[in-house]
Motif scaffolding. Structure first.
Motif, PDB file in Angstrom:
ATOM      1  N   THR A 401      -7.552  -9.491   2.876  1.00  0.00           N
ATOM      2  CA  THR A 401      -6.910  -8.568   3.813  1.00  0.00           C
ATOM      3  C   THR A 401      -5.646  -9.232   4.333  1.00  0.00           C
ATOM      4  OG1 THR A 401      -8.206  -9.472   5.652  1.00  0.00           O
ATOM      5  CG2 THR A 401      -9.105  -7.533   4.524  1.00  0.00           C
ATOM      6  N   GLN A 402      -4.957  -8.586   5.294  1.00  0.00           N
ATOM      7  CA  GLN A 402      -3.750  -9.158   5.866  1.00  0.00           C
ATOM      8  C   GLN A 402      -3.618  -8.791   7.335  1.00  0.00           C
ATOM      9  OE1 GLN A 402      -0.719  -5.754   4.215  1.00  0.00           O
ATOM     10  NE2 GLN A 402       0.204  -7.435   5.305  1.00  0.00           N
ATOM     11  N   VAL A 403      -2.984  -9.676   8.095  1.00  0.00           N
ATOM     12  CA  VAL A 403      -2.560  -9.320   9.444  1.00  0.00           C
ATOM     13  C   VAL A 403      -1.372  -8.378   9.303  1.00  0.00           C
ATOM     14  CG1 VAL A 403      -1.665 -10.197  11.627  1.00  0.00           C
ATOM     15  CG2 VAL A 403      -3.377 -11.505  10.370  1.00  0.00           C
ATOM     16  N   SER A 404      -1.339  -7.334  10.127  1.00  0.00           N
ATOM     17  CA  SER A 404      -0.407  -6.230   9.911  1.00  0.00           C
ATOM     18  C   SER A 404       0.981  -6.445  10.483  1.00  0.00           C
ATOM     19  CB  SER A 404      -0.991  -4.946  10.508  1.00  0.00           C
ATOM     20  OG  SER A 404      -0.134  -3.860  10.280  1.00  0.00           O
ATOM     21  N   GLY A 405       1.387  -7.666  10.684  1.00  0.00           N
ATOM     22  CA  GLY A 405       2.722  -7.943  11.191  1.00  0.00           C
ATOM     23  C   GLY A 405       2.699  -9.154  12.098  1.00  0.00           C
ATOM     24  N   ASP A 406       3.840  -9.783  12.233  1.00  0.00           N
ATOM     25  CA  ASP A 406       3.951 -10.976  13.064  1.00  0.00           C
ATOM     26  C   ASP A 406       3.655 -10.638  14.523  1.00  0.00           C
ATOM     27  OD1 ASP A 406       4.321 -13.672  13.196  1.00  0.00           O
ATOM     28  OD2 ASP A 406       6.493 -13.569  13.459  1.00  0.00           O
ATOM     29  N   HIS A 407       2.898 -11.497  15.180  1.00  0.00           N
ATOM     30  CA  HIS A 407       2.575 -11.333  16.603  1.00  0.00           C
ATOM     31  C   HIS A 407       1.791 -10.054  16.890  1.00  0.00           C
ATOM     32  CE1 HIS A 407       5.095 -14.785  17.582  1.00  0.00           C
ATOM     33  NE2 HIS A 407       6.045 -14.246  16.848  1.00  0.00           N
ATOM     34  N   LEU A 408       0.975  -9.605  15.933  1.00  0.00           N
ATOM     35  CA  LEU A 408       0.138  -8.425  16.131  1.00  0.00           C
ATOM     36  C   LEU A 408      -1.324  -8.799  15.949  1.00  0.00           C
ATOM     37  CD1 LEU A 408       1.880  -5.464  14.271  1.00  0.00           C
ATOM     38  CD2 LEU A 408       1.842  -5.921  16.717  1.00  0.00           C
ATOM     39  N   GLU A 409      -2.166  -8.289  16.833  1.00  0.00           N
ATOM     40  CA  GLU A 409      -3.608  -8.476  16.690  1.00  0.00           C
ATOM     41  C   GLU A 409      -4.190  -7.283  15.931  1.00  0.00           C
ATOM     42  OE1 GLU A 409      -4.986 -11.128  17.165  1.00  0.00           O
ATOM     43  OE2 GLU A 409      -4.082 -12.226  18.835  1.00  0.00           O
ATOM     44  N   VAL A 410      -3.647  -7.042  14.753  1.00  0.00           N
ATOM     45  CA  VAL A 410      -4.045  -5.888  13.940  1.00  0.00           C
ATOM     46  C   VAL A 410      -4.214  -6.338  12.490  1.00  0.00           C
ATOM     47  CG1 VAL A 410      -3.433  -3.572  13.140  1.00  0.00           C
ATOM     48  CG2 VAL A 410      -2.737  -4.314  15.433  1.00  0.00           C
ATOM     49  N   ILE A 411      -5.309  -5.953  11.892  1.00  0.00           N
ATOM     50  CA  ILE A 411      -5.514  -6.133  10.454  1.00  0.00           C
ATOM     51  C   ILE A 411      -5.240  -4.791   9.778  1.00  0.00           C
ATOM     52  CG2 ILE A 411      -7.222  -6.523   8.636  1.00  0.00           C
ATOM     53  CD1 ILE A 411      -8.587  -8.491  10.464  1.00  0.00           C
ATOM     54  N   LYS A 412      -4.472  -4.834   8.690  1.00  0.00           N
ATOM     55  CA  LYS A 412      -4.191  -3.612   7.933  1.00  0.00           C
ATOM     56  C   LYS A 412      -4.980  -3.621   6.628  1.00  0.00           C
ATOM     57  CE  LYS A 412      -0.058  -2.971   6.078  1.00  0.00           C
ATOM     58  NZ  LYS A 412       1.368  -2.593   5.966  1.00  0.00           N
ATOM     59  N   LEU A 413      -5.641  -2.509   6.350  1.00  0.00           N
ATOM     60  CA  LEU A 413      -6.357  -2.329   5.090  1.00  0.00           C
ATOM     61  C   LEU A 413      -5.607  -1.298   4.264  1.00  0.00           C
ATOM     62  CD1 LEU A 413     -10.008  -2.044   6.490  1.00  0.00           C
ATOM     63  CD2 LEU A 413      -8.749  -4.123   5.869  1.00  0.00           C
ATOM     64  N   ILE A 414      -5.139  -1.701   3.085  1.00  0.00           N
ATOM     65  CA  ILE A 414      -4.494  -0.778   2.145  1.00  0.00           C
ATOM     66  C   ILE A 414      -5.047  -1.049   0.740  1.00  0.00           C
ATOM     67  CG2 ILE A 414      -2.372  -0.147   3.357  1.00  0.00           C
ATOM     68  CD1 ILE A 414      -0.989  -2.483   1.995  1.00  0.00           C
ATOM     69  N   PRO A 415      -6.325  -0.763   0.528  1.00  0.00           N
ATOM     70  CA  PRO A 415      -6.940  -1.072  -0.761  1.00  0.00           C
ATOM     71  C   PRO A 415      -6.440  -0.140  -1.856  1.00  0.00           C
ATOM     72  CG  PRO A 415      -8.432   0.241   0.555  1.00  0.00           C
ATOM     73  CD  PRO A 415      -7.249  -0.079   1.444  1.00  0.00           C
ATOM     74  N   PRO A 416      -6.688  -0.482  -3.099  1.00  0.00           N
ATOM     75  CA  PRO A 416      -6.398   0.469  -4.181  1.00  0.00           C
ATOM     76  C   PRO A 416      -7.131   1.787  -3.952  1.00  0.00           C
ATOM     77  CG  PRO A 416      -6.903  -1.701  -5.065  1.00  0.00           C
ATOM     78  CD  PRO A 416      -7.223  -1.753  -3.608  1.00  0.00           C
ATOM     79  N   LEU A 417      -6.530   2.875  -4.419  1.00  0.00           N
ATOM     80  CA  LEU A 417      -7.125   4.194  -4.212  1.00  0.00           C
ATOM     81  C   LEU A 417      -8.404   4.392  -5.017  1.00  0.00           C
ATOM     82  CD1 LEU A 417      -3.931   6.470  -4.236  1.00  0.00           C
ATOM     83  CD2 LEU A 417      -4.830   5.006  -2.414  1.00  0.00           C
ATOM     84  N   VAL A 418      -8.752   3.427  -5.868  1.00  0.00           N
ATOM     85  CA  VAL A 418      -9.951   3.544  -6.705  1.00  0.00           C
ATOM     86  C   VAL A 418     -11.176   2.900  -6.058  1.00  0.00           C
ATOM     87  CG1 VAL A 418      -8.629   3.669  -8.848  1.00  0.00           C
ATOM     88  CG2 VAL A 418      -9.345   1.429  -7.975  1.00  0.00           C
ATOM     89  N   VAL A 419     -11.071   2.405  -4.796  1.00  0.00           N
ATOM     90  CA  VAL A 419     -12.253   1.833  -4.158  1.00  0.00           C
ATOM     91  C   VAL A 419     -13.348   2.888  -4.044  1.00  0.00           C
ATOM     92  CG1 VAL A 419     -11.062   0.020  -2.851  1.00  0.00           C
ATOM     93  CG2 VAL A 419     -11.298   2.300  -1.861  1.00  0.00           C
ATOM     94  N   ASP A 420     -14.594   2.415  -4.072  1.00  0.00           N
ATOM     95  CA  ASP A 420     -15.719   3.343  -3.994  1.00  0.00           C
ATOM     96  C   ASP A 420     -16.589   3.017  -2.782  1.00  0.00           C
ATOM     97  OD1 ASP A 420     -17.263   1.116  -4.736  1.00  0.00           O
ATOM     98  OD2 ASP A 420     -17.312   1.695  -6.845  1.00  0.00           O
ATOM     99  N   GLU A 421     -17.688   3.743  -2.651  1.00  0.00           N
ATOM    100  CA  GLU A 421     -18.558   3.576  -1.482  1.00  0.00           C
ATOM    101  C   GLU A 421     -19.163   2.182  -1.419  1.00  0.00           C
ATOM    102  OE1 GLU A 421     -22.090   6.101   0.788  1.00  0.00           O
ATOM    103  OE2 GLU A 421     -20.998   6.954  -0.917  1.00  0.00           O
ATOM    104  N   ARG A 422     -19.437   1.572  -2.565  1.00  0.00           N
ATOM    105  CA  ARG A 422     -19.968   0.205  -2.555  1.00  0.00           C
ATOM    106  C   ARG A 422     -18.953  -0.764  -1.975  1.00  0.00           C
ATOM    107  NH1 ARG A 422     -21.345  -0.315  -8.740  1.00  0.00           N
ATOM    108  NH2 ARG A 422     -19.346   0.787  -8.694  1.00  0.00           N
TER     109      ARG A 422
END
Length: 460
Positions: A401-422
């Motif tokens: 995963t990644q932190v969503s920007g400098d000096h932010l307490e936010v994690i951004k999730l941008i997985p591939p569109l092929v992720v499934d329920e598992r």
């Protein structure tokens, strides 16, 4: 006969990857990766997963900053690239019209029927640069408006509409453009009244922090712009091509029809860099106003056959596999399960986003013990707690995963569109384990936090 054996070269020198980067490329990258324990050696990738040399499976919730929309090594894109190479096309003659660019433009425009023409470049920042140039040429005005905290690229023109000072420092002077707060129509109108604005460029969902434009904002902004004879530019470089559960993110709001739209990233299939700027016919005719100006804006590798084939294959796979709807369904599932945890963990403040673009924000806890640890991190550098979550997700749960920007307490999730329920189950289970450890107030996670504090202080 000339011979080159790529597999042999990688077998011989691949183990030197971090040393080669430290010696010849950006020296801070390997240093940063080693500091946070991200200096892995990945050897294979497929779909939403990749594997290290020991055969361990990792879940990719980053998708190469959104490039891997279809996942890694999608078979349809791979086959298209094999086919275009095997065809030995007379590519980039510059004095003919090959069919692939026209076919890809036609396919892209079918998703934005109010737009008419496309310019192909090589990246997202080039797509934005094109839009800025076209808007100035079409309106005869010099100034651009953009949103605070926006990210539109890092070349000189797109950097001028980048709302993050950390990226701008050291590169002045930039173009004389003006930032307005996302969602503030009053600020937008005040700037438009000056009469020198060519366009307003906006991300429908900001990548930095994952902040969505408020309901009705884009439509109201469009009306203001038209009233003042300025253009609306939608930067869909990260949000486009299904990421948010519609083909373009601006389509979540009825009646929004940007004058120019920028796309890139996922259009590449993860193989061949490509960027595209879609626009109205009258804008293109202003730019290309005569045969003398036929090359007034161009790109040496723009519209190359490999990039066009990759783009066509990506759009075909998206349609056949229903990936836009899948992004909406999986995104709703992921956000819903994470949002249910907000009341369970006092460090977890908010879950937001659209489709498979999700922001997880952390905030000041209420209990005394956790408050003191939180304050320690915030005093050293804002954003360290989010990094404390990102690291064990990779180290102990093999999720990137990644932190969503400098000096932010936010994690951004941008997985591939092929992720499934598992994959959603795997992430939520791992995230809960990390949050459990954080709320216990001790252990390796907070020990790593103290290490990050020391590193932040040393870097001052």
């Amino acid at each position: 006969m000339t011979r080159f054996d790529l597999r042999a070269l990688l077998a011989e020198r691949g183990a030197e990857r971090y040393e080669l980067h430290a010696r010849h490329l950006n020296p801070q990258l390997p240093r940063m990766l080693r500091t946070i324990g991200f200096d892995k050696v990945y050897v294979r990738a497929e779909g939403a997963h990749f594997w290290d040399a020991e055969g361990n499976d990792y879940l990719d919730m980053l998708a190469g900053f959104g490039v891997m929309g279809l996942g890694r090594h999608h078979p349809v894109v791979r086959q298209a690239l094999h086919d275009v190479l095997d065809a030995s096309l007379p590519d980039l003659t510059r004095f003919d019209c090959q069919p692939l660019p026209g076919l890809l433009a036609e396919k892209l425009l079918s998703h934005s029927p109010h737009l008419d023409r496309v310019f192909f470049g090589n990246s997202g920042t080039e797509a934005v640069e094109t839009a800025l140039k076209f808007a100035r040429c079409a309106t005869g005005r010099p100034r651009m408006l953009y949103c605070a905290h926006a990210f539109h690229g890092l070349t000189a023109g797109s950097l001028s509409v980048n709302g993050e000072n950390g990226f701008r420092e050291g590169f002045a002077p930039l173009l004389p453009d003006t930032a307005v707060p996302l969602g503030d129509l009053g600020a937008l109108e005040r700037e438009l009244r000056r009469g020198d604005v060519a366009a307003f460029v906006v991300e429908p969902v900001q990548g930095k922090g994952v902040h969505e434009a408020p309901p009705g904002y884009l439509r109201a902004a469009q009306e203001l712009l038209r009233r003042h004879k300025a253009l609306l530019i939608a930067d869909e470089v990260q949000t486009g091509l299904g990421r948010t559960g519609t083909f373009y993110a601006y389509q979540h709001e009825e009646g929004v029809e940007p004058d120019l739209v920028c796309v890139a990233k996922a259009l590449s299939g993860g193989y061949v860099p490509v960027g595209a700027t879609l626009g109205k016919d009258w804008i293109f005719r202003k730019v290309y106003s005569s045969m003398d100006r036929v090359l007034v804006h161009s790109a040496s590798f723009g519209s190359n056959a490999q990039a066009m084939a990759a783009g066509l294959a990506v759009l075909s796979a998206m349609e056949q596999e229903g990936l836009v709807a899948r992004a909406r369904t999986m995104g709703d599932l992921l956000r819903g399960r994470l949002a249910a945890l907000v009341g369970e963990y006092e460090l977890l403040h908010q879950v937001r986003g659209r489709g498979l673009m999700v922001g997880i924000e952390f905030g000041r806890p209420s209990s005394l013990g956790l408050r003191s640890r939180w304050a320690m991190l915030q005093t050293a550098r804002k954003g360290l707690f989010a990094q404390m979550v990102v690291v064990p997700l990779l180290q102990r749960h093999r999720i990137l995963t990644q932190v969503s920007g400098d000096h932010l307490e936010v994690i951004k999730l941008i997985p591939p569109l092929v992720v499934d329920e598992r994959d959603v189950d795997r992430f939520v289970t791992a995230f809960r384990a990390v949050m459990d450890e954080a709320h216990e107030g001790g252990g390796l996670m907070w020990e790593f936090g103290r290490t990050l504090v020391k590193q932040a202080v040393a870097n001052r």
